[in-house]
Write a protein that holds these residues in place. Sequence first.
Motif, PDB file in Angstrom:
ATOM      1  N   PHE A   1     -14.157  93.298  -9.203  1.00 50.62           N
ATOM      2  CA  PHE A   1     -12.682  93.492 -10.181  1.00 50.62           C
ATOM      3  C   PHE A   1     -12.391  94.791  -9.981  1.00 50.62           C
TER       4      PHE A   1
ATOM      5  N   MET B   1      -9.986  92.494  -4.505  1.00 46.93           N
ATOM      6  CA  MET B   1     -10.203  91.418  -5.038  1.00 46.93           C
ATOM      7  C   MET B   1     -11.063  90.392  -3.813  1.00 46.93           C
TER       8      MET B   1
ATOM      9  N   ARG C   1     -10.188  86.823 -12.359  1.00 50.15           N
ATOM     10  CA  ARG C   1     -10.638  87.632 -12.302  1.00 50.15           C
ATOM     11  C   ARG C   1      -8.629  88.356 -11.957  1.00 50.15           C
TER      12      ARG C   1
ATOM     13  N   GLU D   1     -11.687  90.821 -16.482  1.00 46.58           N
ATOM     14  CA  GLU D   1     -12.351  90.826 -15.749  1.00 46.58           C
ATOM     15  C   GLU D   1     -12.937  89.574 -15.446  1.00 46.58           C
TER      16      GLU D   1
END
Length: 312
Positions: free
Chosen positions: A42, A57, A151, A156
């Motif tokens: 994250f 990510m 995400r 998160e």
Amino acid sequence: MPGLALVLVLVLLSGCATQTTALRSAARTDLPRQVELKATPFIAQERYQCGPAALAMSLRAAGFAVDADALVPQVYLPQRQGSLQVEMLAAGRRNGAFSMPLPPRLDALLAEVAAGTPVLILQNLSLPIAPRWHYALVIGYDLDQGDIILRSGLTERMVMRMSTFEHTWARSNYWSMVTLAPGALPRTVAEAPAVDALVAYEKNSPPAQARKAYAAGLKRWPANMALALGLGNTAYAAGDRAAAAEAYQRASALHPDSSPAFNNLAVTLMELGRLPEARAAAEQAIALGGQWQAAARDTLASIEVAEKKRQH
């Protein structure tokens, strides 16, 4: 009245979501009911920079140690206060990943997540007349509850109703992409777009990595000439003439009307010292004619020079 505006947006987003309805009512038997890729990294986004954060990510999940800050100059356009899809795809390749868009379908997106790959998506989180474009990473879903897990931004683990997600995603024409390690392919990709993506990947990658990608493509589509030629070209660029010759032989056997396959085979066999085979391949390329005939004639001339040197 901000409260009224918010209610209006939520009402508009909660209408009929056709893909969600079809998927939940008759789910694919190969899809697990619930998936969550909890190990997905994250990265909280900076202002307007959801693109670099989401791409970082995605790349980290594929095994690439990339910082979001390093991606900003590659994908972020200050005048737009955002990132374009084409730049996201190119930056993925530039940082070593095989990246490509997915089919514009919810079941395809979920199939990739079920296969262990987070999917980068583009949404419009506001109204079409006042868009608020946003990149996020889908890391899970729950078909029974009707949820998508993302995400997203500063959150998160964002859980969004699947129908709401479909509406926000539909405004980008269901655009999504994946970034994968070389040698991996999306589960749901079709042959033609995969070939296009592999060719684009080759242009931005070292020969050894592109070779892995082409080999994976040929394993799935063994009769594809472009992939066979690509495998030969990357093996040749990596200095592996024997593997290049094998790939070109495969391409010429599967596609006996391909002048480039025979010409490339002739060049490679000549460099391996297999002159009689090289001559036969060059002559076949010449006989096929077309735009490669001149190059094949040059190849044959080089073979003849090598033959004369061998005789002395």
